[in-house]
Design an enzyme around this catalytic site. Structure first.
Site, mmCIF file in Angstrom:
data_model
loop_
_atom_site.group_PDB
_atom_site.id
_atom_site.type_symbol
_atom_site.label_atom_id
_atom_site.label_comp_id
_atom_site.label_asym_id
_atom_site.label_seq_id
_atom_site.Cartn_x
_atom_site.Cartn_y
_atom_site.Cartn_z
ATOM 1 N N ASP A 1 -13.524 -15.895 3.064
ATOM 2 C CA ASP A 1 -13.690 -14.454 3.228
ATOM 3 C C ASP A 1 -12.464 -13.730 2.632
ATOM 4 O OD1 ASP A 1 -15.667 -12.558 4.063
ATOM 5 O OD2 ASP A 1 -14.308 -11.912 5.627
ATOM 6 N N ASP B 1 -16.390 -20.290 1.754
ATOM 7 C CA ASP B 1 -15.249 -19.489 1.254
ATOM 8 C C ASP B 1 -14.386 -19.076 2.428
ATOM 9 O OD1 ASP B 1 -17.888 -17.659 1.461
ATOM 10 O OD2 ASP B 1 -16.185 -16.606 2.263
HETATM 11 N N1 LIG Z 1 -17.578 -14.364 3.324
HETATM 12 C C1 LIG Z 1 -18.834 -14.222 3.717
HETATM 13 N N2 LIG Z 1 -19.219 -13.113 4.394
HETATM 14 C C2 LIG Z 1 -20.500 -12.980 4.823
HETATM 15 N N3 LIG Z 1 -21.460 -13.876 4.598
HETATM 16 C C3 LIG Z 1 -21.120 -14.988 3.912
HETATM 17 N N4 LIG Z 1 -21.841 -16.052 3.541
HETATM 18 C C4 LIG Z 1 -21.028 -16.883 2.880
HETATM 19 N N5 LIG Z 1 -19.766 -16.391 2.798
HETATM 20 C C5 LIG Z 1 -19.804 -15.203 3.447
#
Ligand SMILES: Nc1ncnc2[nH]cnc12
Ligand SMILES: CSC[C@H]1O[C@H](OP(=O)(O)O)[C@H](O)[C@@H]1O
Length: 314
Positions: free
Chosen positions: A221, A219
């Site tokens: 974030d 992703d």
């Molecule tokens: N955005 C994210 N923040 C922290 N850990 C993750 N693992 C996968 N995506 C994440």
């Protein structure tokens, strides 16, 4: 436990609860001075007889939160089985436009944003040590993996890119970051974010194990101003495809390792780069049994070259 020793430990993260294309030998559940590992450990045999050990960081049913992973037990158990190095996988958020979900990364640096609630050292009693951690991932192992993971991704044929030399932020979680935090991590130089690389990398270093992380982006974030913030549903969308590629990559890399060793290539030096690194990190090693006899006995489990399991120290 089978006669021969494990060479490499593999730690699977979110979505990666088993490996494929390996010959099953047995499962083991070693009790360490720090308790039991996250999951049963599966020992498999590679071609040419090399053994590897796999464990699932969050348990095979994903029942262990990032903050409560029994990391000391995981590292100690893998070391007790003979592992010289650890290949860890992790699902990560991307803090950079050029690392889209689905891409793979081999980070080279870490920013610690855990909150001090995870025990991050084997040295918690009256024996003190300060491991070097300037380069948190084993450089030779990461450099070798850069070539081999790229080969594996090319072979898999899904056009997945591999990024190297990136900085990963390790946050406490379990909630994801706020937008302000996500933007700040980018300003700090962070490229990726997860909740698991620490204290794993620190404990592997203290145990003198080689350690490298194959990070798989799930992703973006929460730093993109006009996009919705990350949700677990976003992560799950990419998790299965990433896990399937991770299994392919793991099988390829491990087989290349076994082949290289059988061919007489000097691959052991790549795995064992950290061996001897704690020699000058331990304060008063000759006094350890006096300063903390019980602690010295525990430490013998992970560092038998410096501590003895009997009350009298070497
Ligand atoms: N955005 C994210 N923040 C922290 N850990 C993750 N693992 C996968 N995506 C994440
Ligand atoms: C499932 S999203 C957050 C979770 O995923 C990552 O786990 P792992 O590193 O074990 O793959 C991340 O670190 C968080 O623990």
């Amino acid at each position: 436990m089978s006669e021969s020793k494990v060479l490499v430990g593999v730690i699977g993260g979110s979505g990666l609860y088993h490996l494929d294309n390996l010959t099953f030998v047995e499962t083991v559940n070693p009790e360490t001075p720090w308790g039991f590992p996250s999951s049963l450990i599966t020992i498999s045999r590679l071609p040419w007889g090399t053994l590897i050990a796999f464990l699932a960081r969050h348990g095979t049913g994903h029942t262990i939160t990032p903050s409560t992973v029994p990391t000391r037990a995981n590292i100690a158990a893998l070391k007790s089985l003979g592992a010289r190095a650890i290949l860890a996988f992790s699902a990560v958020g991307s803090l950079r436009e050029e690392i889209p979900p689905g891409d793979f990364c081999l980070p080279s640096q870490i920013i610690d944003r855990t909150k001090g609630i995870r025990v991050a050292s084997f040295f918690t009693g009256n024996i003190v040590a300060h491991a070097s951690f300037a380069d948190p991932f084993s450089k030779k192992l990461s450099a070798w993996l850069e070539v081999k993971v790229a080969e594996a991704l090319k072979k898999e044929g899904r056009n997945i890119s591999l990024h190297t030399g990136k900085t990963i932020v390790c946050m406490e979680g379990p909630q994801f970051s706020t937008r302000a935090e996500s933007v700040m991590y980018r300003q700090w130089g962070g490229d990726l974010i997860n909740m698991s690389v620490l204290p794993e990398a620190k404990l592997a270093r203290e145990a003198e194990l080689g350690y490298a992380l194959i990070a798989t982006a799930t992703d973006y974030d929460s730093w993109r101003p006009s996009e919705a913030g990350v949700t677990a549903a976003d992560v799950f969308k990419t998790l299965q495809a990433n896990a399937s590629t991770s299994r392919f990559v793991a099988a390829y890399v491990l087989e290349e390792l076994a082949k290289g060793i059988a061919d007489g290539q000097n691959l052991m030096s790549i795995l064992t780069e950290e061996e001897g690194s704690m020699k000058f990190s331990i304060m008063r090693p000759s006094q350890a049994a006096v300063d903390d006899p019980a602690g010295a006995q525990q430490l013998a489990y992970v560092l038998p070259n410096y501590f003895s399991a009997s009350a009298n120290q070497a």
